[in-house]
Every structure is written in C-alpha cells, then in structure tokens.
Scaffold this motif. Structure first.
Motif, PDB file in Angstrom:
ATOM      1  N   ALA A  60      63.488  30.613  78.638  1.00  0.00           N
ATOM      2  CA  ALA A  60      64.116  31.933  78.750  1.00  0.00           C
ATOM      3  C   ALA A  60      63.139  33.062  78.445  1.00  0.00           C
ATOM      4  O   ALA A  60      63.343  34.200  78.881  1.00  0.00           O
ATOM      5  CB  ALA A  60      65.312  32.026  77.807  1.00  0.00           C
ATOM      6  N   THR A  61      62.073  32.768  77.717  1.00  0.00           N
ATOM      7  CA  THR A  61      61.088  33.797  77.375  1.00  0.00           C
ATOM      8  C   THR A  61      60.029  33.969  78.454  1.00  0.00           C
ATOM      9  O   THR A  61      59.207  34.880  78.379  1.00  0.00           O
ATOM     10  CB  THR A  61      60.382  33.455  76.046  1.00  0.00           C
ATOM     11  N   LEU A  62      60.023  33.090  79.456  1.00  0.00           N
ATOM     12  CA  LEU A  62      58.989  33.102  80.482  1.00  0.00           C
ATOM     13  C   LEU A  62      59.416  33.884  81.710  1.00  0.00           C
ATOM     14  O   LEU A  62      60.555  33.819  82.143  1.00  0.00           O
ATOM     15  CB  LEU A  62      58.633  31.668  80.900  1.00  0.00           C
ATOM     16  N   SER A  63      58.463  34.593  82.289  1.00  0.00           N
ATOM     17  CA  SER A  63      58.703  35.304  83.534  1.00  0.00           C
ATOM     18  C   SER A  63      58.342  34.405  84.714  1.00  0.00           C
ATOM     19  O   SER A  63      57.462  33.548  84.608  1.00  0.00           O
ATOM     20  CB  SER A  63      57.868  36.587  83.577  1.00  0.00           C
ATOM     21  N   ASN A 182      65.303  35.479  83.272  1.00  0.00           N
ATOM     22  CA  ASN A 182      64.865  36.459  84.260  1.00  0.00           C
ATOM     23  C   ASN A 182      66.025  37.231  84.869  1.00  0.00           C
ATOM     24  O   ASN A 182      65.842  38.338  85.368  1.00  0.00           O
ATOM     25  CB  ASN A 182      64.066  35.769  85.372  1.00  0.00           C
ATOM     26  N   LEU A 183      67.218  36.658  84.825  1.00  0.00           N
ATOM     27  CA  LEU A 183      68.394  37.349  85.339  1.00  0.00           C
ATOM     28  C   LEU A 183      68.911  38.396  84.363  1.00  0.00           C
ATOM     29  O   LEU A 183      69.459  39.415  84.764  1.00  0.00           O
ATOM     30  CB  LEU A 183      69.514  36.344  85.645  1.00  0.00           C
ATOM     31  N   ASP A 184      68.730  38.135  83.076  1.00  0.00           N
ATOM     32  CA  ASP A 184      69.288  39.029  82.056  1.00  0.00           C
ATOM     33  C   ASP A 184      68.325  39.118  80.869  1.00  0.00           C
ATOM     34  O   ASP A 184      68.088  38.131  80.171  1.00  0.00           O
ATOM     35  CB  ASP A 184      70.652  38.504  81.604  1.00  0.00           C
ATOM     36  N   LYS A 185      67.789  40.304  80.633  1.00  0.00           N
ATOM     37  CA  LYS A 185      66.834  40.480  79.537  1.00  0.00           C
ATOM     38  C   LYS A 185      67.493  40.274  78.178  1.00  0.00           C
ATOM     39  O   LYS A 185      66.827  39.893  77.207  1.00  0.00           O
ATOM     40  CB  LYS A 185      66.178  41.856  79.607  1.00  0.00           C
ATOM     41  N   ASP A 186      68.812  40.538  78.093  1.00  0.00           N
ATOM     42  CA  ASP A 186      69.516  40.306  76.833  1.00  0.00           C
ATOM     43  C   ASP A 186      69.583  38.807  76.529  1.00  0.00           C
ATOM     44  O   ASP A 186      69.468  38.386  75.370  1.00  0.00           O
ATOM     45  CB  ASP A 186      70.932  40.886  76.889  1.00  0.00           C
ATOM     46  N   PHE A 190      68.096  36.798  73.358  1.00  0.00           N
ATOM     47  CA  PHE A 190      69.027  35.980  72.583  1.00  0.00           C
ATOM     48  C   PHE A 190      68.513  34.542  72.439  1.00  0.00           C
ATOM     49  O   PHE A 190      68.419  34.005  71.334  1.00  0.00           O
ATOM     50  CB  PHE A 190      70.399  35.994  73.269  1.00  0.00           C
ATOM     51  N   PHE A 191      68.175  33.904  73.562  1.00  0.00           N
ATOM     52  CA  PHE A 191      67.721  32.518  73.517  1.00  0.00           C
ATOM     53  C   PHE A 191      66.292  32.402  72.981  1.00  0.00           C
ATOM     54  O   PHE A 191      65.945  31.418  72.334  1.00  0.00           O
ATOM     55  CB  PHE A 191      67.804  31.888  74.911  1.00  0.00           C
ATOM     56  N   GLY A 192      65.468  33.410  73.256  1.00  0.00           N
ATOM     57  CA  GLY A 192      64.079  33.367  72.794  1.00  0.00           C
ATOM     58  C   GLY A 192      63.959  33.311  71.284  1.00  0.00           C
ATOM     59  O   GLY A 192      63.075  32.657  70.735  1.00  0.00           O
ATOM     60  N   LYS A 193      64.890  33.992  70.596  1.00  0.00           N
ATOM     61  CA  LYS A 193      64.857  33.992  69.135  1.00  0.00           C
ATOM     62  C   LYS A 193      65.169  32.616  68.556  1.00  0.00           C
ATOM     63  O   LYS A 193      64.785  32.302  67.429  1.00  0.00           O
ATOM     64  CB  LYS A 193      65.868  35.008  68.599  1.00  0.00           C
TER      65      LYS A 193
END
Length: 330
Positions: A60-63, A182-186, A190-193
């Motif tokens: 989720a943190t990757l582009s 990539n669809l939602d920055k929120d 959230f998942f990156g943390k």
C-alpha cells in the motif's frame, strides 16, 4: 521504562529479539502452542498469515511507478543468490560428490542454506534501514522459497516449471496492497502505518519454528555454514545491489537463510534418493545457518547503514562549509 528507545539502539532489534525469544521458548517449551491452543497457539505458528498482511500493508505504500524498480531489483537479487548457491555447490561437489565431509556438511546443506533468503529478516531490515521499493523486491525474491530451485541448483532432472499459482500467490498480497494504496491516499497512510507494527509478531512466529538444540548438534560446522552464507552470498548480493542502482543495503539484508529452508533437504531427498543419506544431517546444518545468519545479518546491515549516514553527514557538512566561505569581489 523506555523499552523501544533502548531496543532501537540495537541493530534489527524489532526482528532479532522476538525471533530469539520464539526460538528460546520453542527450545525450552516446545509443547506450548498445543498446550494453550487458541490465539496463543495461532500466534506461535502464524508467521505466514502475518507476513501476508505485512506484504499487503507494505504494498500500500508503493507507487505503481516503482514497479520497474521492484522487478529489476528483485530479479537481480534472485538470480544472483541462486547463481551463487549453484556455483558453490558445483565446486564442493567436485570434491565430495553427494556425500558428506567431517561434521555432516554436504552439498545439499550448502545449496539449501544459500539458496533461500529469510524474507521476514529482509523486510524488517529494509523497513528500518532501506527503501520501500527495495522491500517490495522480496515479492520477486520469494520465488526462491521451497525445494524447487534448490533441486535445479543440484541438477535434478524431470521437474516441471514452477507452478504459476505459487508465483501469483507470492506477489498477490503486495499487488493488492499497491492497488488499494494507489486508489486512495488515505488507505495508503492507514495501511502503511501498520507494516512496522507487524514485524515483531511474524518474527516471533518464525523464531518459534527454530530449535537451539539443533544448532548445538550442528557444532562448529553448522556455525561456519551460517557465517559462509552471510559472507559469500552477502558479498555478491552487495555488488549486484550496487550495480542495479542501490546503496548495498538490500544486498546485505538478503544474505540469510530462510526458516523454511530447513524443510528443503527432506523434500529434495524425497525427489532424489541419492540425497537420502545426507538429508538428516543437512537439515541440522541448515537449521544452524538459519539462526547464525539471523544474528549476524542485522549487525552487518546496521553497521553499514550507519556508515552511509556518517558519510552523508560529512558530505553535507563539507558542502555547507564551502557555501559559507566568503568571496571577495574583484
């Protein structure tokens, strides 16, 4: 009590200490997961599900822009590690064939130990010292898991290609995480943390599958095999990482033996009876390498990462000093 602040001073502590705790408890109280069952037993044996969630959160943190880098880095490290294991195996086989030398060391033990990276350790170290893109490279490197590529390295014939389901399954959690992030920055935030929080939990699960008694049984030979994995594969992977645009940290972080590698000798022996006599001692050797490399690798990665930071700091100070030098108008 400042527990985390103290642990953060120790290289790879969030991976190393839970792993060692799991190994100690499994060595002293191996029946704990069966005795308690329920959530305790699941945590004791649940490294893979937690890793799957970790891969999703990391993804989720990757582009999507980082995909070429992931394929390039992961592919390069994967090929390099397999090649090193195969070359070392071929050289040793010239002297001992399919047999063993003093201490129970065999070609099977060497190739199995060198061929498979400890993904949990790699991800933990990259999370602390590396880049998210380099951490994502393990979704490609994970294809080395299991006995297949070890069998290839040993030259066993009659095997089909790597099952496509396994290849898709290895990268699917991370790909799904990338899509969501990539669809939602929120969602990305959230998942990156959650990714760093999962590290000590899957580390404990991995450690709970290890047994220090096996290391004692392996003796100095098993310890030397673990050192060889870190030194030999680490040197090659470091160079490959640098050649592919990295700073060397990812290469050093991949210089370990995976926990599931302990099951490879038995699987290889089942496919080729020629290795049946050495499978038992090889399992013990690989188990020793798992623990030894898990201890050495974080120390080396931390030392090198701190060295890079000091160089960067000195470089910035020099640039700052040059910019502050007064110039006289002519």
């Amino acid at each position: 009590m400042k527990i985390k602040a103290t642990l953060d001073k120790i290289p790879g502590s969030m991976m190393l200490f839970p792993l060692l705790l799991g190994a100690i408890l499994n060595t002293l109280f191996p029946g704990t997961p069966t005795f308690f069952g329920s959530f305790t037993g699941a945590l004791w044996q649940g490294a893979l599900p937690i890793l799957a969630v970790f891969f999703f959160c990391m993804g989720a943190t990757l582009s999507f822009k980082s995909t070429p880098h992931i394929l390039k880095k992961g592919g390069a490290l994967l090929i390099a590690k397999i090649a090193v294991a195969a070359i070392v195996g071929i050289i040793v086989a010239k002297f001992i064939g399919n047999g063993m030398i003093l201490g129970g060391l065999s070609v099977l033990a060497i190739v199995a130990a060198m061929n498979d990276t400890n993904g949990g350790m790699y991800m933990a170290l990259m999370g602390q010292f590396g880049k998210a893109e380099d951490a994502g490279a393990y979704s490609i490197m994970s294809l080395e898991s299991g006995p297949f590529l070890t069998m290839v390295s040993l030259g066993i014939a009659g095997l089909s290609g790597f099952p496509w389901q396994t290849m898709v399954g290895a990268i699917l959690p991370m790909v799904l995480g990338m899509v969501v992030g990539n669809l939602d920055k929120d969602c990305r935030e959230f998942f990156g943390k959650a990714a760093p929080v999962l590290i000590p939990f899957f580390a404990f699960g991995l450690g709970a599958g290890l047994d220090f008694k096996k290391v004692a049984t392996a003796g100095i030979t098993g310890i030397l095999l673990g050192v060889a994995v870190v030194v030999i594969t680490g040197s090659v992977l470091f160079l490959v990482d640098r050649l592919t645009g990295g700073n060397g940290i990812a290469g050093l972080a991949a210089a370990t033996t995976a926990g599931n590698a302990a099951g490879v000798p038995a699987a290889v022996a089942a496919a080729n009876p020629a290795y049946k006599a050495v499978a038992g001692p090889a399992t013990i050797m690989v188990a020793a390498s798992i623990i030894v490399s898990a201890i050495l690798c974080p120390v080396i990665v931390s030392w090198y990462a701190n060295r890079l930071k000091k160089k960067e700091k000195l470089k910035l100070q020099e640039q700052s000093g040059m910019n502050s030098i007064p110039t006289n108008d002519i």
